[in-house]
Design a protein around this motif. Structure first.
Motif, PDB file in Angstrom:
ATOM      1  N   ALA A   1      80.254  28.746  25.800  1.00  0.00           N
ATOM      2  CA  ALA A   1      79.226  29.464  26.557  1.00  0.00           C
ATOM      3  C   ALA A   1      79.768  30.802  27.057  1.00  0.00           C
ATOM      4  O   ALA A   1      79.052  31.815  27.040  1.00  0.00           O
ATOM      5  N   SER A   2      81.023  30.825  27.482  1.00  0.00           N
ATOM      6  CA  SER A   2      81.636  32.076  27.933  1.00  0.00           C
ATOM      7  C   SER A   2      81.737  33.072  26.785  1.00  0.00           C
ATOM      8  O   SER A   2      81.536  34.274  26.985  1.00  0.00           O
ATOM      9  N   ALA A   3      82.024  32.584  25.581  1.00  0.00           N
ATOM     10  CA  ALA A   3      82.041  33.468  24.410  1.00  0.00           C
ATOM     11  C   ALA A   3      80.642  34.022  24.138  1.00  0.00           C
ATOM     12  O   ALA A   3      80.498  35.197  23.763  1.00  0.00           O
ATOM     13  N   ASP A   4      79.607  33.211  24.344  1.00  0.00           N
ATOM     14  CA  ASP A   4      78.231  33.694  24.199  1.00  0.00           C
ATOM     15  C   ASP A   4      77.940  34.784  25.222  1.00  0.00           C
ATOM     16  O   ASP A   4      77.322  35.807  24.903  1.00  0.00           O
ATOM     17  N   VAL A   5      78.382  34.570  26.452  1.00  0.00           N
ATOM     18  CA  VAL A   5      78.188  35.574  27.501  1.00  0.00           C
ATOM     19  C   VAL A   5      78.911  36.861  27.121  1.00  0.00           C
ATOM     20  O   VAL A   5      78.348  37.954  27.232  1.00  0.00           O
ATOM     21  N   ASP A   6      80.138  36.753  26.643  1.00  0.00           N
ATOM     22  CA  ASP A   6      80.868  37.946  26.194  1.00  0.00           C
ATOM     23  C   ASP A   6      80.112  38.683  25.094  1.00  0.00           C
ATOM     24  O   ASP A   6      80.030  39.914  25.103  1.00  0.00           O
ATOM     25  N   SER A   7      79.562  37.942  24.145  1.00  0.00           N
ATOM     26  CA  SER A   7      78.807  38.572  23.058  1.00  0.00           C
ATOM     27  C   SER A   7      77.583  39.312  23.582  1.00  0.00           C
ATOM     28  O   SER A   7      77.231  40.375  23.086  1.00  0.00           O
ATOM     29  N   ALA A   8      76.941  38.743  24.596  1.00  0.00           N
ATOM     30  CA  ALA A   8      75.757  39.378  25.180  1.00  0.00           C
ATOM     31  C   ALA A   8      76.125  40.632  25.970  1.00  0.00           C
ATOM     32  O   ALA A   8      75.280  41.498  26.176  1.00  0.00           O
ATOM     33  N   LEU A   9      77.371  40.731  26.394  1.00  0.00           N
ATOM     34  CA  LEU A   9      77.802  41.839  27.245  1.00  0.00           C
ATOM     35  C   LEU A   9      78.605  42.899  26.496  1.00  0.00           C
ATOM     36  O   LEU A   9      79.384  43.622  27.108  1.00  0.00           O
ATOM     37  N   LEU A  10      78.399  43.009  25.206  1.00  0.00           N
ATOM     38  CA  LEU A  10      79.183  43.953  24.408  1.00  0.00           C
ATOM     39  C   LEU A  10      79.136  45.383  24.935  1.00  0.00           C
ATOM     40  O   LEU A  10      80.093  46.130  24.806  1.00  0.00           O
TER      41      LEU A  10
ATOM     42  N   GLY B   1      69.928  20.383  22.684  1.00  0.00           N
ATOM     43  CA  GLY B   1      70.597  19.446  21.783  1.00  0.00           C
ATOM     44  C   GLY B   1      71.698  20.106  20.979  1.00  0.00           C
ATOM     45  O   GLY B   1      72.099  19.609  19.930  1.00  0.00           O
ATOM     46  N   ASP B   2      72.219  21.223  21.485  1.00  0.00           N
ATOM     47  CA  ASP B   2      73.256  21.971  20.784  1.00  0.00           C
ATOM     48  C   ASP B   2      74.605  21.649  21.404  1.00  0.00           C
ATOM     49  O   ASP B   2      74.709  21.380  22.596  1.00  0.00           O
ATOM     50  N   ASP B   3      75.643  21.683  20.606  1.00  0.00           N
ATOM     51  CA  ASP B   3      76.985  21.421  21.107  1.00  0.00           C
ATOM     52  C   ASP B   3      77.764  22.715  21.317  1.00  0.00           C
ATOM     53  O   ASP B   3      78.973  22.699  21.457  1.00  0.00           O
ATOM     54  N   GLY B   4      77.054  23.834  21.335  1.00  0.00           N
ATOM     55  CA  GLY B   4      77.700  25.124  21.500  1.00  0.00           C
ATOM     56  C   GLY B   4      77.984  25.820  20.183  1.00  0.00           C
ATOM     57  O   GLY B   4      78.438  26.954  20.171  1.00  0.00           O
ATOM     58  N   THR B   5      77.715  25.160  19.074  1.00  0.00           N
ATOM     59  CA  THR B   5      77.959  25.776  17.768  1.00  0.00           C
ATOM     60  C   THR B   5      76.798  26.640  17.306  1.00  0.00           C
ATOM     61  O   THR B   5      76.965  27.479  16.427  1.00  0.00           O
TER      62      THR B   5
ATOM     63  N   PRO C   1      63.239  37.528  20.231  1.00  0.00           N
ATOM     64  CA  PRO C   1      64.245  38.494  20.680  1.00  0.00           C
ATOM     65  C   PRO C   1      65.566  37.801  20.993  1.00  0.00           C
ATOM     66  O   PRO C   1      65.595  36.656  21.407  1.00  0.00           O
ATOM     67  N   ARG C   2      66.628  38.521  20.801  1.00  0.00           N
ATOM     68  CA  ARG C   2      67.963  38.006  21.071  1.00  0.00           C
ATOM     69  C   ARG C   2      68.639  38.911  22.086  1.00  0.00           C
ATOM     70  O   ARG C   2      68.275  40.060  22.266  1.00  0.00           O
ATOM     71  N   ALA C   3      69.671  38.374  22.730  1.00  0.00           N
ATOM     72  CA  ALA C   3      70.493  39.183  23.614  1.00  0.00           C
ATOM     73  C   ALA C   3      71.353  40.096  22.754  1.00  0.00           C
ATOM     74  O   ALA C   3      71.514  39.853  21.548  1.00  0.00           O
ATOM     75  N   PRO C   4      71.913  41.159  23.336  1.00  0.00           N
ATOM     76  CA  PRO C   4      72.852  41.983  22.568  1.00  0.00           C
ATOM     77  C   PRO C   4      73.921  41.088  21.955  1.00  0.00           C
ATOM     78  O   PRO C   4      74.311  40.081  22.534  1.00  0.00           O
ATOM     79  N   GLY C   5      74.397  41.448  20.782  1.00  0.00           N
ATOM     80  CA  GLY C   5      75.383  40.622  20.091  1.00  0.00           C
ATOM     81  C   GLY C   5      74.742  39.515  19.288  1.00  0.00           C
ATOM     82  O   GLY C   5      75.418  38.677  18.729  1.00  0.00           O
ATOM     83  N   ASP C   6      73.402  39.482  19.222  1.00  0.00           N
ATOM     84  CA  ASP C   6      72.622  38.503  18.474  1.00  0.00           C
ATOM     85  C   ASP C   6      72.933  37.061  18.876  1.00  0.00           C
ATOM     86  O   ASP C   6      72.933  36.155  18.067  1.00  0.00           O
ATOM     87  N   VAL C   7      73.190  36.864  20.149  1.00  0.00           N
ATOM     88  CA  VAL C   7      73.465  35.521  20.650  1.00  0.00           C
ATOM     89  C   VAL C   7      72.171  34.920  21.196  1.00  0.00           C
ATOM     90  O   VAL C   7      71.345  35.623  21.775  1.00  0.00           O
ATOM     91  N   ASP C   8      71.991  33.626  20.993  1.00  0.00           N
ATOM     92  CA  ASP C   8      70.833  32.921  21.533  1.00  0.00           C
ATOM     93  C   ASP C   8      71.163  32.566  22.978  1.00  0.00           C
ATOM     94  O   ASP C   8      71.643  31.488  23.282  1.00  0.00           O
ATOM     95  N   LEU C   9      70.932  33.506  23.851  1.00  0.00           N
ATOM     96  CA  LEU C   9      71.258  33.345  25.260  1.00  0.00           C
ATOM     97  C   LEU C   9      70.102  32.681  25.981  1.00  0.00           C
ATOM     98  O   LEU C   9      68.952  33.097  25.842  1.00  0.00           O
TER      99      LEU C   9
ATOM    100  N   HIS D   1      70.459  34.724  30.786  1.00  0.00           N
ATOM    101  CA  HIS D   1      70.018  36.115  30.662  1.00  0.00           C
ATOM    102  C   HIS D   1      69.643  36.666  32.033  1.00  0.00           C
ATOM    103  O   HIS D   1      70.031  37.781  32.404  1.00  0.00           O
ATOM    104  N   ARG D   2      68.903  35.884  32.801  1.00  0.00           N
ATOM    105  CA  ARG D   2      68.456  36.333  34.121  1.00  0.00           C
ATOM    106  C   ARG D   2      69.653  36.567  35.050  1.00  0.00           C
ATOM    107  O   ARG D   2      69.681  37.561  35.781  1.00  0.00           O
ATOM    108  N   ALA D   3      70.656  35.704  35.033  1.00  0.00           N
ATOM    109  CA  ALA D   3      71.834  35.881  35.881  1.00  0.00           C
ATOM    110  C   ALA D   3      72.540  37.195  35.565  1.00  0.00           C
ATOM    111  O   ALA D   3      72.944  37.932  36.467  1.00  0.00           O
ATOM    112  N   LEU D   4      72.654  37.497  34.285  1.00  0.00           N
ATOM    113  CA  LEU D   4      73.314  38.742  33.877  1.00  0.00           C
ATOM    114  C   LEU D   4      72.451  39.959  34.198  1.00  0.00           C
ATOM    115  O   LEU D   4      72.956  41.000  34.630  1.00  0.00           O
ATOM    116  N   MET D   5      71.148  39.842  34.000  1.00  0.00           N
ATOM    117  CA  MET D   5      70.235  40.945  34.282  1.00  0.00           C
ATOM    118  C   MET D   5      70.222  41.265  35.771  1.00  0.00           C
ATOM    119  O   MET D   5      70.306  42.425  36.174  1.00  0.00           O
ATOM    120  N   LEU D   6      70.134  40.236  36.623  1.00  0.00           N
ATOM    121  CA  LEU D   6      70.086  40.461  38.067  1.00  0.00           C
ATOM    122  C   LEU D   6      71.388  41.068  38.607  1.00  0.00           C
ATOM    123  O   LEU D   6      71.372  41.739  39.638  1.00  0.00           O
TER     124      LEU D   6
END
Length: 129
Positions: A30-39, A75-79, A102-110, A115-120
């Motif tokens: 999940a942290s890697a997903d957050v990093d991808s969204a914050l490119l 139902g995802d295991d993070g993959t 729509p996807r977050a930056p980095g094409d991650v399914d956030l 998304h709201r936590a990062l936006m706020l």
């Protein structure tokens, strides 16, 4: 070493349930997903690349926990494998995936709450999809 923004204890607090046995692995993904969204996000970091502003630290922890919560609910295991299916119908219930949405930056399914936590926190543009 990858940056991990939340602990299993923070995840348990976020969800109100005990952290799953594989919480550390889920939080790492999940942290890697957050990093991808914050490119393209700008915030102060230390030499390890971890944020130094307490508000940003909290936002990234919240986003990582929300992302795990979202993935578990999907139902995802993070993959990301569970979101690769098309529409699914079981009896009168029909579900679609978000592949074409729509996807977050980095094409991650956030997840929406991540998304709201990062936006706020001012780390993502204020467009909610």
């Amino acid at each position: 070493m990858p940056r991990i923004y939340a602990t299993p204890e923070q995840l348990a607090t976020w969800t109100g349930e005990p952290a799953p046995a594989d919480a550390e692995r889920l939080l790492a993904r999940a942290s890697a997903d957050v990093d991808s969204a914050l490119l393209c996000a700008l915030y102060d970091t230390n030499t390890a690349g971890m944020p130094t502003d307490p508000d940003v630290v909290q936002a990234l922890a919240d986003a990582a926990c929300a992302q795990v919560e979202y993935q578990v609910a999907m139902g995802d295991d993070g993959t990301g494998a569970s979101t690769r299916w098309g529409n699914v119908a079981i009896g009168p219930v029909s579900l679609g995936d978000r592949r074409d949405g729509p996807r977050a930056p980095g094409d991650v399914d956030l997840g929406p709450r991540a998304h709201r936590a990062l936006m706020l926190a001012g780390l993502l543009p204020g467009v909610i999809w």
